[in-house]
Design an enzyme around this catalytic site. Structure first.
Site, mmCIF file in Angstrom:
data_model
loop_
_atom_site.group_PDB
_atom_site.id
_atom_site.type_symbol
_atom_site.label_atom_id
_atom_site.label_comp_id
_atom_site.label_asym_id
_atom_site.label_seq_id
_atom_site.Cartn_x
_atom_site.Cartn_y
_atom_site.Cartn_z
ATOM 1 N N SER A 303 57.327 -12.191 -48.341
ATOM 2 C CA SER A 303 58.088 -13.201 -47.611
ATOM 3 C C SER A 303 57.463 -13.531 -46.260
ATOM 4 O O SER A 303 56.375 -14.090 -46.193
ATOM 5 C CB SER A 303 59.532 -12.717 -47.459
ATOM 6 O OG SER A 303 60.383 -13.745 -47.041
ATOM 7 N N ASP A 314 44.121 -18.688 -44.220
ATOM 8 C CA ASP A 314 43.722 -20.090 -44.317
ATOM 9 C C ASP A 314 42.978 -20.572 -43.076
ATOM 10 O O ASP A 314 42.085 -21.430 -43.158
ATOM 11 C CB ASP A 314 44.944 -20.969 -44.567
ATOM 12 C CG ASP A 314 45.425 -20.902 -46.015
ATOM 13 O OD1 ASP A 314 44.880 -20.082 -46.779
ATOM 14 O OD2 ASP A 314 46.346 -21.661 -46.382
ATOM 15 N N LYS A 328 56.598 -13.693 -52.707
ATOM 16 C CA LYS A 328 57.898 -14.337 -52.492
ATOM 17 C C LYS A 328 57.682 -15.533 -51.575
ATOM 18 O O LYS A 328 57.537 -15.404 -50.372
ATOM 19 C CB LYS A 328 58.912 -13.374 -51.884
ATOM 20 C CG LYS A 328 60.292 -13.996 -51.689
ATOM 21 C CD LYS A 328 61.289 -12.965 -51.176
ATOM 22 C CE LYS A 328 62.667 -13.591 -51.027
ATOM 23 N NZ LYS A 328 62.763 -14.510 -49.869
#
Length: 399
Positions: A303, A314, A328
């Site tokens: 999460s 990224d 999740k």
């Protein structure tokens, strides 16, 4: 339409559907106490939609043999619970007063229980991570364990919040968890509940002036704790940072985003898309700590910790080391119903800066480096942790 529809149902319909309007609406006759009552089309459609529920309630309350034992409030709560459960999302649930208060307590950082964060994985109620220093961690419960029973009562993935409620309770009381672990089989763990105080951030200076910060979860205090940890480490002139998100089950999105803002250059940290296609974006500014970074993750990282790890990956702001994360990628909102109860509902999916939704997939680290099998079920000190040693090796090559 049942001719015994009660007046209170019509009143409820008026309240729920917010029928106050400035424009005229068409009206229809509806059977009512042997006669007919004129209602708006909106109200008529509402009553027609829930006619079956009203009829069943009427049948049961008038026909059940032990009529004096009927608790109308429990029936209503049961109907609401069933309605929400029928969606089939284990993270979308109706919270009764006890469950709602427990959820609020958890986000504040303290509660009574055994210290386990659970989630649904492959249809099973799975331990995302035991909370550091908790009775569950001390007893040897680990990320990936499957909870089969709580106090002898079978539990499924659809019972996440029920399971959490059953595991929590007064300090000093006992609860028995039946756990299945792959390769080990089924085992009962008898745990004594304790006050779980969530100090979510700890820090240390490792060899070669490399800082170490572990975040165990994200609650209301986590960001401030992280700021303090960074300040303390920078005063010691650290040259790099190991950020440990292993077995971090997540928590508050805001805390995760605020920490990401301290670590990333300017850009998108994460964005969400709801059921109407509406996009909401969280961004970082140009200020950041500006030192080499390695992030440790594993199957217990979920999460909000995946949001942070995914953004770092990224942006190429650091190197991820460990094993694939939990996966999740859903965002929940908790709505206070103003009577002590609430609804937790999945409102959106979140996406990493490059547009990846990791729901059910997880994040694959830049360097896959698992803990040796012989150490997986043991407490390992920071100085003897193979994954931390690997992180130091990578950082030293960047400094």
């Amino acid at each position: 339409m049942d001719k015994k529809v009660k007046l209170k149902h019509a009143i409820v319909a008026l309240i729920v559907t917010n029928l106050i309007t400035a424009v005229a609406v068409s009206v229809l006759p509806i059977p009512f106490f042997g006669g007919k009552r004129i209602v708006s089309k909106v109200e008529y459609d509402f009553l027609k939609k829930y006619e079956k529920m009203f009829r069943v309630e009427n049948i049961v309350t008038n026909s059940y043999v032990d009529k004096q034992n009927i608790d109308e409030k429990k029936m209503i709560d049961g109907a609401i619970t069933g309605m929400v459960d029928a969606i089939g999302d284990p993270y979308t649930v109706y919270l009764d007063k006890k469950q709602f208060e427990e959820l609020l307590t958890q986000t504040r950082g303290t509660y009574g229980g055994v210290g386990i964060v659970v989630g649904e994985k492959d249809g099973k109620l799975t331990v995302v991570a035991p909370i550091e220093g908790s009775p569950a961690e001390k007893a040897g419960i680990r990320s990936g364990d499957i909870i089969l029973k709580v106090d002898g009562k079978e539990i499924t993935a659809r019972d996440i919040d029920k399971a959490v409620t059953m595991m929590r309770g007064k300090e000093g009381t006992k609860v028995v968890l039946t756990i299945y672990r792959e390769g080990k089989g089924v085992k009962n763990y008898e745990l004594i509940r304790d006050v779980i105080v969530l100090k979510t951030v700890k820090n240390k200076v490792l060899s070669d002036n490399i800082g170490y910060i572990r975040i165990s979860s994200f609650d209301e205090n986590t960001f401030k704790e992280f700021e303090n940890a960074i300040d303390e480490l920078q005063k010691k002139n650290i040259k790099g940072l190991v950020l440990d998100l292993r077995d971090n089950p997540g928590g508050l999105l805001e805390a995760s985003v605020n920490i990401a803002d301290m670590l990333l250059p300017q850009g998108t940290i994460v964005y969400t898309i709801d059921n109407n296609g509406k996009k909401e974006v969280w961004k970082s500014d140009s200020k950041n700590i500006g030192i080499p970074l390695v992030v440790l993750v594993n199957e217990g990282s979920a999460s909000a910790s995946e949001i942070l790890a995914g953004a770092i990956r990224d942006f190429k702001a650091g190197t991820l080391i460990g094993t694939k994360t939990f996966g999740k990628g859903l965002v929940q909102n908790v709505i206070d119903l103003k009577d002590g109860t609430g609804v937790k509902v999945t409102i959106a999916r979140y996406y990493t800066p490059k547009g990846e939704c990791i729901q059910g997939k997880g994040i694959i680290p830049d360097i896959i480096y698992d803990m040796p099998k012989e150490l997986k079920d043991k407490e390992v000190s920071i100085d003897n942790d193979p994954q931390i040693k690997k992180a130091l090796e990578i950082l030293k090559s960047k400094i």
